[in-house]
Design an enzyme around this catalytic site. Sequence first.
Site, PDB file in Angstrom:
ATOM      1  N   TYR A 169      10.218  -1.163  15.477  1.00  0.00           N
ATOM      2  CA  TYR A 169       9.912  -1.501  14.072  1.00  0.00           C
ATOM      3  C   TYR A 169       9.408  -2.938  13.978  1.00  0.00           C
ATOM      4  O   TYR A 169       8.385  -3.216  13.352  1.00  0.00           O
ATOM      5  CB  TYR A 169      11.183  -1.286  13.248  1.00  0.00           C
ATOM      6  CG  TYR A 169      11.015  -1.444  11.756  1.00  0.00           C
ATOM      7  CD1 TYR A 169      10.489  -0.407  10.982  1.00  0.00           C
ATOM      8  CD2 TYR A 169      11.406  -2.610  11.105  1.00  0.00           C
ATOM      9  CE1 TYR A 169      10.350  -0.541   9.605  1.00  0.00           C
ATOM     10  CE2 TYR A 169      11.272  -2.747   9.739  1.00  0.00           C
ATOM     11  CZ  TYR A 169      10.752  -1.713   8.989  1.00  0.00           C
ATOM     12  OH  TYR A 169      10.616  -1.848   7.624  1.00  0.00           O
ATOM     13  N   ASP A 200       0.257  10.075  -0.087  1.00  0.00           N
ATOM     14  CA  ASP A 200       1.466  10.282   0.731  1.00  0.00           C
ATOM     15  C   ASP A 200       1.233  11.529   1.577  1.00  0.00           C
ATOM     16  O   ASP A 200       0.389  12.365   1.234  1.00  0.00           O
ATOM     17  CB  ASP A 200       2.700  10.479  -0.168  1.00  0.00           C
ATOM     18  CG  ASP A 200       3.994  10.038   0.517  1.00  0.00           C
ATOM     19  OD1 ASP A 200       4.588   9.024   0.097  1.00  0.00           O
ATOM     20  OD2 ASP A 200       4.421  10.717   1.493  1.00  0.00           O
ATOM     21  N   VAL A 257      -1.386   8.606   7.086  1.00  0.00           N
ATOM     22  CA  VAL A 257      -2.063   7.341   7.424  1.00  0.00           C
ATOM     23  C   VAL A 257      -2.363   7.195   8.911  1.00  0.00           C
ATOM     24  O   VAL A 257      -3.111   6.301   9.298  1.00  0.00           O
ATOM     25  CB  VAL A 257      -1.267   6.100   6.937  1.00  0.00           C
ATOM     26  CG1 VAL A 257      -1.193   6.062   5.421  1.00  0.00           C
ATOM     27  CG2 VAL A 257       0.112   6.021   7.574  1.00  0.00           C
ATOM     28  N   LYS A 262       5.822  -4.387  12.798  1.00  0.00           N
ATOM     29  CA  LYS A 262       5.738  -5.251  11.600  1.00  0.00           C
ATOM     30  C   LYS A 262       5.214  -6.641  11.961  1.00  0.00           C
ATOM     31  O   LYS A 262       4.494  -7.266  11.178  1.00  0.00           O
ATOM     32  CB  LYS A 262       7.098  -5.332  10.909  1.00  0.00           C
ATOM     33  CG  LYS A 262       7.587  -3.999  10.336  1.00  0.00           C
ATOM     34  CD  LYS A 262       6.715  -3.502   9.198  1.00  0.00           C
ATOM     35  CE  LYS A 262       7.290  -2.267   8.509  1.00  0.00           C
ATOM     36  NZ  LYS A 262       6.466  -1.815   7.366  1.00  0.00           N
TER      37      LYS A 262
HETATM   38  N1  LIG Z   1      13.735   0.001   2.508  1.00  0.00           N
HETATM   39  C1  LIG Z   1      13.796  -1.124   3.196  1.00  0.00           C
HETATM   40  O1  LIG Z   1      14.871  -1.686   3.449  1.00  0.00           O
HETATM   41  C2  LIG Z   1      12.521  -1.798   3.643  1.00  0.00           C
HETATM   42  C3  LIG Z   1      12.580  -3.150   4.018  1.00  0.00           C
HETATM   43  C4  LIG Z   1      11.424  -3.796   4.458  1.00  0.00           C
HETATM   44  C5  LIG Z   1      10.228  -3.097   4.501  1.00  0.00           C
HETATM   45  N2  LIG Z   1      10.212  -1.781   4.144  1.00  0.00           N
HETATM   46  C6  LIG Z   1       8.933  -1.095   4.244  1.00  0.00           C
HETATM   47  O2  LIG Z   1       8.597  -0.549   3.002  1.00  0.00           O
HETATM   48  C7  LIG Z   1       7.757   0.597   3.200  1.00  0.00           C
HETATM   49  C8  LIG Z   1       8.264   1.731   2.335  1.00  0.00           C
HETATM   50  O3  LIG Z   1       9.582   2.041   2.716  1.00  0.00           O
HETATM   51  P1  LIG Z   1      10.646   2.694   1.727  1.00  0.00           P
HETATM   52  O4  LIG Z   1      11.917   2.019   1.983  1.00  0.00           O
HETATM   53  O5  LIG Z   1      10.127   2.773   0.355  1.00  0.00           O
HETATM   54  O6  LIG Z   1      10.741   4.146   2.409  1.00  0.00           O
HETATM   55  P2  LIG Z   1      10.699   5.641   1.815  1.00  0.00           P
HETATM   56  O7  LIG Z   1      11.115   6.489   2.956  1.00  0.00           O
HETATM   57  O8  LIG Z   1      11.432   5.732   0.542  1.00  0.00           O
HETATM   58  O9  LIG Z   1       9.141   5.858   1.511  1.00  0.00           O
HETATM   59  C9  LIG Z   1       8.189   5.904   2.528  1.00  0.00           C
HETATM   60  C10 LIG Z   1       7.082   6.879   2.114  1.00  0.00           C
HETATM   61  O10 LIG Z   1       6.083   6.850   3.144  1.00  0.00           O
HETATM   62  C11 LIG Z   1       5.664   8.183   3.391  1.00  0.00           C
HETATM   63  N3  LIG Z   1       5.142   8.286   4.755  1.00  0.00           N
HETATM   64  C12 LIG Z   1       5.826   8.188   5.927  1.00  0.00           C
HETATM   65  N4  LIG Z   1       4.983   8.386   6.953  1.00  0.00           N
HETATM   66  C13 LIG Z   1       3.741   8.583   6.437  1.00  0.00           C
HETATM   67  C14 LIG Z   1       2.462   8.838   6.985  1.00  0.00           C
HETATM   68  N5  LIG Z   1       2.283   8.943   8.311  1.00  0.00           N
HETATM   69  N6  LIG Z   1       1.418   8.982   6.153  1.00  0.00           N
HETATM   70  C15 LIG Z   1       1.579   8.906   4.808  1.00  0.00           C
HETATM   71  N7  LIG Z   1       2.779   8.696   4.219  1.00  0.00           N
HETATM   72  C16 LIG Z   1       3.846   8.526   5.030  1.00  0.00           C
HETATM   73  C17 LIG Z   1       6.920   9.021   3.201  1.00  0.00           C
HETATM   74  O11 LIG Z   1       6.584  10.389   2.953  1.00  0.00           O
HETATM   75  C18 LIG Z   1       7.575   8.334   2.015  1.00  0.00           C
HETATM   76  O12 LIG Z   1       7.141   8.902   0.784  1.00  0.00           O
HETATM   77  C19 LIG Z   1       7.749   0.859   4.710  1.00  0.00           C
HETATM   78  O13 LIG Z   1       6.577   0.328   5.283  1.00  0.00           O
HETATM   79  C20 LIG Z   1       8.965   0.092   5.196  1.00  0.00           C
HETATM   80  O14 LIG Z   1       8.851  -0.309   6.528  1.00  0.00           O
HETATM   81  C21 LIG Z   1      11.311  -1.124   3.702  1.00  0.00           C
END
Ligand SMILES: NC(=O)c1ccc[n+]([C@@H]2O[C@H](COP(=O)([O-])OP(=O)(O)OC[C@H]3O[C@@H](n4cnc5c(N)ncnc54)[C@H](O)[C@@H]3O)[C@@H](O)[C@H]2O)c1
Length: 249
Positions: free
Chosen positions: A156, A38, A64, A160
């Site tokens: 977004y 992270d 990343v 995706k």
């Molecule tokens: N929560 C939702 O509703 C949802 C729905 C569909 C898809 N997603 C996808 O799930 C994934 C995780 O989302 P989440 O809801 O757990 O979010 P979250 O914000 O709880 O966690 C995301 C994590 O990614 C890390 N991060 C962000 N940018 C980064 C970078 N450049 N390099 C390394 N780490 C980085 C953040 O520090 C955080 O710890 C994402 O790809 C998101 O698009 C989430």
Amino acid sequence: MAERFRNKTIIVTGGASGIGEATVKEFAKEGANVVISDMSDKGESLSDQLNQDGYDTTFIKADVTKEDEVKSLVESTVDKYGSLDVLFANAGIGGMTLVHETDFTEWKKIIDVNLHGVFLCNKYAIAQMLKQENGGAIVNNDSIHGVVGKMSVGAYSAAKGGVKLLTQTETAEYAAKGIRINNVNPGYTDTPLLSDLPEEAKQELINLHPIGRLGKPEEVAKAVLFLASDDASFITGASLLVDGGYTAV
Ligand SMILES: NC(=O)c1ccc[n+]([C@@H]2O[C@H](COP(=O)([O-])OP(=O)(O)OC[C@H]3O[C@@H](n4cnc5c(N)ncnc54)[C@H](O)[C@@H]3O)[C@@H](O)[C@H]2O)c1
């Protein structure tokens, strides 16, 4: 408890929070060596806590979007554990603006993390897996918005949707070489990503899911483990919707 990942090494990007954190815990419970990656230092305390509970995890800080950091993440993982068996490319950020109001800098940031970040992690994981006798498995965290659009998710969705087709192209390139690559496509999931939303907006999102609630991070994590496991040995290039029926109606 089944231990489908005993002696396997897993990288989870964005592993410090939300879906990533839940997936880290599920992999650890199933016997894996888990690299929590992270850009946030919260991954360090998560790793310490899991190691105190008897699991084998390592925190490696990496952004990343930075190629040198992703390359070194994979190299350090292999130096420590000897292989990379599973990548969960999960790090991502949200963004909600109408297209004509989207600032170009913000657009580029969302594409950078959500699409370029997945590409870089896939690139270095695949290069490593090609060297391994047993190949490997990759799960990319896509979204319902990689499959359907919605108001205010232009950047977004563009990112995706790109991830969905990147996965399919990689399937053509690497399926015969022992590397399975799939997407998990969550509906709206109760994580810190949604924490800034006012209650009313959250309720509107809930109403879009026939199941009548948001997803839980653990529910997405279980689908990720399935796709990464030998239980999914004939599944590659797929997009697994974990969305409470969002895209069905
Ligand atoms: N929560 C939702 O509703 C949802 C729905 C569909 C898809 N997603 C996808 O799930 C994934 C995780 O989302 P989440 O809801 O757990 O979010 P979250 O914000 O709880 O966690 C995301 C994590 O990614 C890390 N991060 C962000 N940018 C980064 C970078 N450049 N390099 C390394 N780490 C980085 C953040 O520090 C955080 O710890 C994402 O790809 C998101 O698009 C989430």
